[in-house]
Each structure stands twice: as structure tokens, then as C-alpha cells.
Scaffold this motif. Sequence first.
Motif, mmCIF file in Angstrom:
data_model
loop_
_atom_site.group_PDB
_atom_site.id
_atom_site.type_symbol
_atom_site.label_atom_id
_atom_site.label_comp_id
_atom_site.label_asym_id
_atom_site.label_seq_id
_atom_site.Cartn_x
_atom_site.Cartn_y
_atom_site.Cartn_z
ATOM 1 N N ILE A 142 93.850 89.979 -64.964
ATOM 2 C CA ILE A 142 94.933 90.060 -63.910
ATOM 3 C C ILE A 142 95.188 91.250 -63.125
ATOM 4 N N LYS A 143 95.595 92.243 -64.203
ATOM 5 C CA LYS A 143 95.789 93.544 -63.558
ATOM 6 C C LYS A 143 94.503 94.290 -62.798
ATOM 7 N N LYS A 153 97.408 80.292 -64.398
ATOM 8 C CA LYS A 153 97.439 79.137 -65.184
ATOM 9 C C LYS A 153 96.564 79.250 -66.449
ATOM 10 N N LEU A 154 95.647 80.162 -66.618
ATOM 11 C CA LEU A 154 94.872 80.427 -67.601
ATOM 12 C C LEU A 154 95.908 81.116 -68.665
ATOM 13 N N LEU A 155 96.608 82.019 -68.253
ATOM 14 C CA LEU A 155 97.353 82.769 -69.188
ATOM 15 C C LEU A 155 98.448 81.777 -69.754
ATOM 16 N N GLU A 156 99.012 80.981 -68.996
ATOM 17 C CA GLU A 156 100.239 80.167 -69.391
ATOM 18 C C GLU A 156 99.322 79.172 -70.362
ATOM 19 N N LYS A 214 88.320 81.807 -72.966
ATOM 20 C CA LYS A 214 89.469 82.508 -72.232
ATOM 21 C C LYS A 214 90.712 81.946 -72.760
ATOM 22 N N ASP A 215 90.922 82.302 -74.075
ATOM 23 C CA ASP A 215 92.179 81.841 -74.843
ATOM 24 C C ASP A 215 92.855 83.239 -75.356
ATOM 25 N N ASN A 216 92.584 84.432 -74.933
ATOM 26 C CA ASN A 216 93.225 85.624 -75.376
ATOM 27 C C ASN A 216 93.980 86.038 -74.160
ATOM 28 N N PRO A 217 95.532 85.746 -74.588
ATOM 29 C CA PRO A 217 96.425 86.070 -73.431
ATOM 30 C C PRO A 217 96.366 87.585 -72.968
ATOM 31 N N ASP A 218 96.096 88.554 -73.934
ATOM 32 C CA ASP A 218 95.938 89.938 -73.563
ATOM 33 C C ASP A 218 94.860 90.208 -72.804
ATOM 34 N N LEU A 219 93.696 89.755 -72.847
ATOM 35 C CA LEU A 219 92.424 89.838 -71.915
ATOM 36 C C LEU A 219 92.761 89.183 -70.567
ATOM 37 N N LYS A 243 98.901 81.111 -73.544
ATOM 38 C CA LYS A 243 100.108 81.473 -74.370
ATOM 39 C C LYS A 243 100.592 80.097 -75.243
ATOM 40 N N LYS A 244 100.539 78.846 -74.275
ATOM 41 C CA LYS A 244 100.793 77.564 -75.113
ATOM 42 C C LYS A 244 100.094 77.409 -76.363
ATOM 43 N N SER A 245 98.605 77.503 -76.271
ATOM 44 C CA SER A 245 97.749 77.415 -77.397
ATOM 45 C C SER A 245 97.892 78.236 -78.379
#
Length: 173
Positions: free
Chosen positions: A125-126, A70-73, A115-120, A76-78
Motif C-alpha cells: 500500500i505504501k 480490503k485485503l489488509l482488513e 496475500k495473507d501477510n498484513p505487513d507485506l 488482519k481478521k484471518s
Amino acid sequence: VVSTQSTEDVQKSVKVKTTMLGDDSENPKKKAKEPVSSGKLQFSKFETKTKEEVDVQSLKKKKKRKNLEKLLEDAKKSKKELQTLKKATDEQSGNKLQDKAWKKAISMAKGEKQKDNPDLIVKSIKRKEGQKRKAKKEWNERVGGQKKAQKEKQKKRQANIEKRIEGKKKNKR
């Protein structure tokens, strides 16, 4: 009901009543039993919070953990929204962009994690999936080791039982 007595008369009558009741203001032991207060701080008097007040405070303090997906989603939206705001040239988009930058700067100054950097987030997650795989592997090894040890103990027990039976047979002959 309106009283016609002056405040001085009331204070005198209160003094008279308290002395009649046996208030010894000269006795230092009785003074020590009364709570001593200075401003908002009171000694020897405790106020406790009700269960409801404590529950409300704990609910306010608890932070809900978001799911990493959910954070990743959301990140990405932001990120897409920021890109569209940067491309736009009107004042509203500029103001929104500036507001978001200020909010981020304030939250960083407060010490909140960003928590707004999709790469991190993908990286975390990995890492979490790797930890799950590792824990599962270790658990399977542990269960396998326990089963192996149990089989060995049963085998040893069976061998000891057979040995005892053979010993009894030899003693009978």
C-alpha cells in the motif's frame, strides 16, 4: 414401429441404395473430401464455440482484483482468527487450523500468490501511494513545463510581430 428385418438385410439394402445413388467408393478423390476421423480427433472439420460459451469461460478465468485495503482488513481478521484457534484446545479448532494450513499449502503448490501477510500488504500500500505521489509530481512538472514553453513561444511570437511592425515603419520613412 418395430422392424422385422435383420441387421444384415438392412446393411444390404443400404449398400444397394448407396450404389444406386452413384457412390463411387473406388474413386480416391471423393474419399479425400470426406472428413477423416480417428477417435475424438477429426481432420478438416472444425467446431467453433458460441459467443455465450466463450463469455462463460472468460468470466471463469477472470480473477477479481481486491482492493489492498480490503485485503489488509481480511488478512488482519484471518490472523486474529488463527491466533484464537491456536489458543483453543478443542478438536474443532485444531481441525480448522489444520484445514487452513492444508488449503494454504495447496494454494502455494498451485503457484497462487499468498496475500495473507498484513505487513507485506501494508508495504505494498505504501509503495503504491509512493508511486501515485511520484506520478502526480511528474505530471505537474510536465504540465508546468508545457505552460512555461507556451508562454516563451507566445513571448517570442509577440517580439517577432513587434519587430516586423517596426521594420515596416522604418521602410515607410
